[in-house]
Design a protein around this motif. Sequence first.
Motif, mmCIF file in Angstrom:
data_model
loop_
_atom_site.group_PDB
_atom_site.id
_atom_site.type_symbol
_atom_site.label_atom_id
_atom_site.label_comp_id
_atom_site.label_asym_id
_atom_site.label_seq_id
_atom_site.Cartn_x
_atom_site.Cartn_y
_atom_site.Cartn_z
ATOM 1 N N ALA A 17 0.825 -1.214 0.000
ATOM 2 C CA ALA A 17 0.000 0.000 0.000
ATOM 3 C C ALA A 17 0.859 1.265 0.000
ATOM 4 C CB ALA A 17 -0.932 -0.003 1.203
ATOM 5 N N ASP A 18 0.561 2.171 -0.910
ATOM 6 C CA ASP A 18 1.218 3.475 -1.022
ATOM 7 C C ASP A 18 0.782 4.090 -2.345
ATOM 8 O OD1 ASP A 18 2.791 5.688 -0.526
ATOM 9 O OD2 ASP A 18 4.599 4.540 -0.094
ATOM 10 N N ASN A 19 1.245 5.291 -2.640
ATOM 11 C CA ASN A 19 1.037 5.920 -3.940
ATOM 12 C C ASN A 19 2.342 5.813 -4.717
ATOM 13 O OD1 ASN A 19 -1.572 6.716 -3.294
ATOM 14 N ND2 ASN A 19 -0.893 8.648 -2.444
ATOM 15 N N TYR A 20 2.245 5.370 -5.975
ATOM 16 C CA TYR A 20 3.429 5.172 -6.801
ATOM 17 C C TYR A 20 3.268 5.899 -8.122
ATOM 18 C CZ TYR A 20 4.409 1.270 -3.678
ATOM 19 O OH TYR A 20 4.646 0.506 -2.580
ATOM 20 N N GLN A 21 4.312 6.570 -8.553
ATOM 21 C CA GLN A 21 4.358 7.171 -9.882
ATOM 22 C C GLN A 21 5.239 6.287 -10.740
ATOM 23 O OE1 GLN A 21 2.711 10.105 -10.858
ATOM 24 N NE2 GLN A 21 3.271 9.376 -12.877
ATOM 25 N N PHE A 33 5.149 5.982 -21.231
ATOM 26 C CA PHE A 33 4.128 5.480 -20.315
ATOM 27 C C PHE A 33 4.242 6.266 -19.021
ATOM 28 C CE2 PHE A 33 2.697 2.846 -16.808
ATOM 29 C CZ PHE A 33 1.483 2.376 -17.272
ATOM 30 N N ASN A 34 3.082 6.654 -18.470
ATOM 31 C CA ASN A 34 3.064 7.402 -17.222
ATOM 32 C C ASN A 34 1.772 7.063 -16.501
ATOM 33 O OD1 ASN A 34 3.641 9.201 -15.196
ATOM 34 N ND2 ASN A 34 3.192 11.020 -16.394
ATOM 35 N N GLU A 35 1.877 6.623 -15.244
ATOM 36 C CA GLU A 35 0.672 6.278 -14.491
ATOM 37 C C GLU A 35 0.906 6.485 -13.002
ATOM 38 O OE1 GLU A 35 -2.353 2.502 -13.802
ATOM 39 O OE2 GLU A 35 -0.994 2.483 -15.489
ATOM 40 N N LEU A 36 -0.093 7.033 -12.327
ATOM 41 C CA LEU A 36 -0.078 7.168 -10.882
ATOM 42 C C LEU A 36 -0.929 6.041 -10.320
ATOM 43 C CD1 LEU A 36 0.556 8.671 -8.242
ATOM 44 C CD2 LEU A 36 -1.502 10.023 -8.655
ATOM 45 N N LEU A 37 -0.349 5.232 -9.442
ATOM 46 C CA LEU A 37 -1.075 4.136 -8.814
ATOM 47 C C LEU A 37 -1.326 4.490 -7.358
ATOM 48 C CD1 LEU A 37 0.959 1.051 -10.096
ATOM 49 C CD2 LEU A 37 -1.179 1.935 -11.004
ATOM 50 N N ARG A 38 -2.579 4.435 -6.957
ATOM 51 C CA ARG A 38 -2.948 4.621 -5.549
ATOM 52 C C ARG A 38 -3.374 3.257 -5.028
ATOM 53 N NH1 ARG A 38 -4.942 9.647 -7.763
ATOM 54 N NH2 ARG A 38 -3.783 11.325 -6.765
ATOM 55 N N ILE A 39 -2.543 2.675 -4.189
ATOM 56 C CA ILE A 39 -2.757 1.308 -3.726
ATOM 57 C C ILE A 39 -3.151 1.331 -2.254
ATOM 58 C CG2 ILE A 39 -1.682 -0.950 -3.438
ATOM 59 C CD1 ILE A 39 0.251 -0.094 -5.708
ATOM 60 N N ASN A 40 -4.290 0.712 -1.943
ATOM 61 C CA ASN A 40 -4.787 0.679 -0.571
ATOM 62 C C ASN A 40 -4.518 -0.640 0.135
ATOM 63 O OD1 ASN A 40 -5.864 3.283 -0.677
ATOM 64 N ND2 ASN A 40 -7.661 2.546 -1.750
ATOM 65 N N GLY A 41 -4.149 -1.658 -0.597
ATOM 66 C CA GLY A 41 -3.864 -2.966 -0.021
ATOM 67 C C GLY A 41 -2.806 -3.654 -0.860
ATOM 68 N N SER A 42 -2.689 -4.934 -0.735
ATOM 69 C CA SER A 42 -1.756 -5.692 -1.560
ATOM 70 C C SER A 42 -2.168 -5.551 -3.024
ATOM 71 C CB SER A 42 -1.810 -7.153 -1.140
ATOM 72 O OG SER A 42 -0.573 -7.737 -1.309
ATOM 73 N N PHE A 43 -1.218 -5.490 -3.933
ATOM 74 C CA PHE A 43 -1.530 -5.124 -5.313
ATOM 75 C C PHE A 43 -0.612 -5.851 -6.292
ATOM 76 C CE2 PHE A 43 -0.783 -2.313 -8.955
ATOM 77 C CZ PHE A 43 -2.081 -2.088 -9.362
ATOM 78 N N THR A 44 -1.197 -6.304 -7.384
ATOM 79 C CA THR A 44 -0.427 -6.874 -8.492
ATOM 80 C C THR A 44 -1.038 -6.380 -9.792
ATOM 81 O OG1 THR A 44 0.066 -8.856 -7.217
ATOM 82 C CG2 THR A 44 0.355 -9.005 -9.576
ATOM 83 N N LEU A 59 12.502 2.630 -16.558
ATOM 84 C CA LEU A 59 11.321 2.715 -15.710
ATOM 85 C C LEU A 59 11.721 3.376 -14.410
ATOM 86 C CD1 LEU A 59 8.445 1.902 -14.649
ATOM 87 C CD2 LEU A 59 9.489 -0.264 -13.947
ATOM 88 N N SER A 60 11.032 4.453 -14.059
ATOM 89 C CA SER A 60 11.227 5.100 -12.766
ATOM 90 C C SER A 60 9.994 4.838 -11.921
ATOM 91 C CB SER A 60 11.408 6.614 -12.931
ATOM 92 O OG SER A 60 12.583 6.881 -13.635
ATOM 93 N N VAL A 61 10.224 4.373 -10.703
ATOM 94 C CA VAL A 61 9.154 4.131 -9.742
ATOM 95 C C VAL A 61 9.449 4.992 -8.532
ATOM 96 C CG1 VAL A 61 7.970 2.416 -8.322
ATOM 97 C CG2 VAL A 61 8.931 1.742 -10.534
ATOM 98 N N SER A 62 8.534 5.911 -8.225
ATOM 99 C CA SER A 62 8.762 6.777 -7.075
ATOM 100 C C SER A 62 7.561 6.740 -6.141
ATOM 101 C CB SER A 62 9.055 8.210 -7.521
ATOM 102 O OG SER A 62 8.023 8.703 -8.323
ATOM 103 N N ASN A 63 7.857 6.872 -4.848
ATOM 104 C CA ASN A 63 6.831 6.942 -3.819
ATOM 105 C C ASN A 63 7.426 7.535 -2.555
ATOM 106 O OD1 ASN A 63 8.399 4.724 -2.980
ATOM 107 N ND2 ASN A 63 6.687 3.841 -1.900
#
Length: 75
Positions: A17-21, A33-44, A59-63
Amino acid sequence: AIYTLTLHDALPISAPADNYQLEIKNILGQIVFNELLRINGSFTKRIDLSDLSRSVYFLSVSNSGSEKTYKLIVN
């Protein structure tokens, strides 16, 4: 640190869980490709890369103030 991943058609993402860019850039630095993921639980998730040409991408993944960069080789 830069990690290298070799892929064919999809990028599997698994995260707690977290917010990921997520941002994928080609070797010219253009965002493909660009996407903001807002994850509230386990995620795949699988990101479809079948539209990308065979090449090297980054690929850059930031949080929460941290960022990791991965070198993607699309075959």
